[in-house]
Design a protein around this motif. Sequence first.
Motif, short mmCIF file in Angstrom:
data_model
loop_
_atom_site.label_atom_id
_atom_site.label_comp_id
_atom_site.label_asym_id
_atom_site.label_seq_id
_atom_site.Cartn_x
_atom_site.Cartn_y
_atom_site.Cartn_z
N PRO A 8 -3.60 10.43 1.16
CA PRO A 8 -4.81 9.60 1.12
C PRO A 8 -4.51 8.16 1.52
N ASP A 9 -5.49 7.49 2.06
CA ASP A 9 -5.35 6.10 2.44
C ASP A 9 -5.60 5.25 1.20
N LEU A 10 -4.55 4.97 0.45
CA LEU A 10 -4.69 4.29 -0.83
C LEU A 10 -5.19 2.85 -0.70
N MET A 11 -5.00 2.25 0.46
CA MET A 11 -5.48 0.88 0.65
C MET A 11 -7.00 0.84 0.73
N ASN A 12 -7.61 1.98 1.09
CA ASN A 12 -9.06 2.02 1.24
C ASN A 12 -9.71 2.97 0.24
N ASP A 13 -9.02 3.25 -0.84
CA ASP A 13 -9.52 4.16 -1.87
C ASP A 13 -9.37 3.46 -3.22
N LYS A 14 -10.04 3.98 -4.23
CA LYS A 14 -9.92 3.42 -5.57
C LYS A 14 -9.54 4.54 -6.53
N LEU A 15 -8.86 4.17 -7.60
CA LEU A 15 -8.63 5.10 -8.69
C LEU A 15 -9.78 4.91 -9.67
N VAL A 16 -10.42 6.01 -10.05
CA VAL A 16 -11.56 5.93 -10.97
C VAL A 16 -11.26 6.74 -12.22
N ASP A 17 -11.94 6.38 -13.31
CA ASP A 17 -11.75 7.08 -14.57
C ASP A 17 -12.92 8.03 -14.83
N MET A 18 -12.82 8.76 -15.94
CA MET A 18 -13.85 9.74 -16.27
C MET A 18 -15.19 9.07 -16.52
N VAL A 19 -15.19 7.84 -17.03
CA VAL A 19 -16.46 7.12 -17.23
C VAL A 19 -17.18 6.97 -15.89
N GLU A 38 -10.61 25.52 -14.57
CA GLU A 38 -10.92 26.64 -13.68
C GLU A 38 -10.47 26.38 -12.25
N GLY A 39 -9.87 25.21 -11.99
CA GLY A 39 -9.43 24.87 -10.64
C GLY A 39 -10.56 24.52 -9.70
N LYS A 40 -11.70 24.08 -10.25
CA LYS A 40 -12.89 23.78 -9.44
C LYS A 40 -13.17 22.29 -9.30
N PHE A 41 -12.29 21.47 -9.83
CA PHE A 41 -12.42 20.02 -9.71
C PHE A 41 -11.01 19.45 -9.59
N PRO A 42 -10.83 18.39 -8.80
CA PRO A 42 -9.47 17.83 -8.61
C PRO A 42 -8.80 17.47 -9.94
N LYS A 43 -7.53 17.78 -10.03
CA LYS A 43 -6.75 17.42 -11.21
C LYS A 43 -6.52 15.92 -11.21
N PRO A 44 -6.39 15.34 -12.39
CA PRO A 44 -6.20 13.89 -12.47
C PRO A 44 -4.79 13.46 -12.08
N ILE A 45 -4.68 12.21 -11.75
CA ILE A 45 -3.39 11.54 -11.56
C ILE A 45 -3.07 10.95 -12.92
N LYS A 46 -1.99 11.39 -13.53
CA LYS A 46 -1.62 10.92 -14.87
C LYS A 46 -0.80 9.64 -14.76
N MET A 47 -1.18 8.65 -15.55
CA MET A 47 -0.46 7.38 -15.63
C MET A 47 -0.26 7.09 -17.10
N GLY A 48 0.85 7.56 -17.63
CA GLY A 48 1.06 7.46 -19.06
C GLY A 48 0.03 8.33 -19.75
N ARG A 49 -0.75 7.74 -20.64
CA ARG A 49 -1.79 8.48 -21.35
C ARG A 49 -3.14 8.43 -20.63
N SER A 50 -3.20 7.72 -19.53
CA SER A 50 -4.45 7.58 -18.78
C SER A 50 -4.54 8.60 -17.66
N ARG A 52 -6.62 9.27 -13.98
CA ARG A 52 -7.45 8.66 -12.93
C ARG A 52 -7.59 9.66 -11.78
N TRP A 53 -8.65 9.50 -11.01
CA TRP A 53 -8.90 10.33 -9.85
C TRP A 53 -9.12 9.42 -8.66
N LEU A 54 -8.81 9.93 -7.47
CA LEU A 54 -9.14 9.18 -6.27
C LEU A 54 -10.65 9.28 -6.05
#
Length: 71
Positions: A8-19, A38-50, A52-54
């Motif tokens: 992914p182009d991380l410079m043009n993307d944001k990490l977002v939370d569940m909120v 169920e494998g029907k939604f992207p898995k999160p990027i884990k950062m410690g206990r947080s 985030r998703w692209l």
Amino acid sequence: MNNLNTMPDLMNDKLVDMVFITEFTGLTDKWFYKLMSEGKFPKPIKMGRSSRWLESEVKSWLMARITESRS
């Protein structure tokens, strides 16, 4: 080795939370965690206990649902 063309182009993307995801879609966090299990939604990027998703992956997932519902 990672293929840079598939990264992914991380410079043009944001990490977002569940909120963000629940406000953006109007669906509950429980619904998304069920979809992930169920494998029907992207898995999160884990950062410690947080988690985030692209933002681009969330929006792509939603666009695919819209396209699927219109077929």
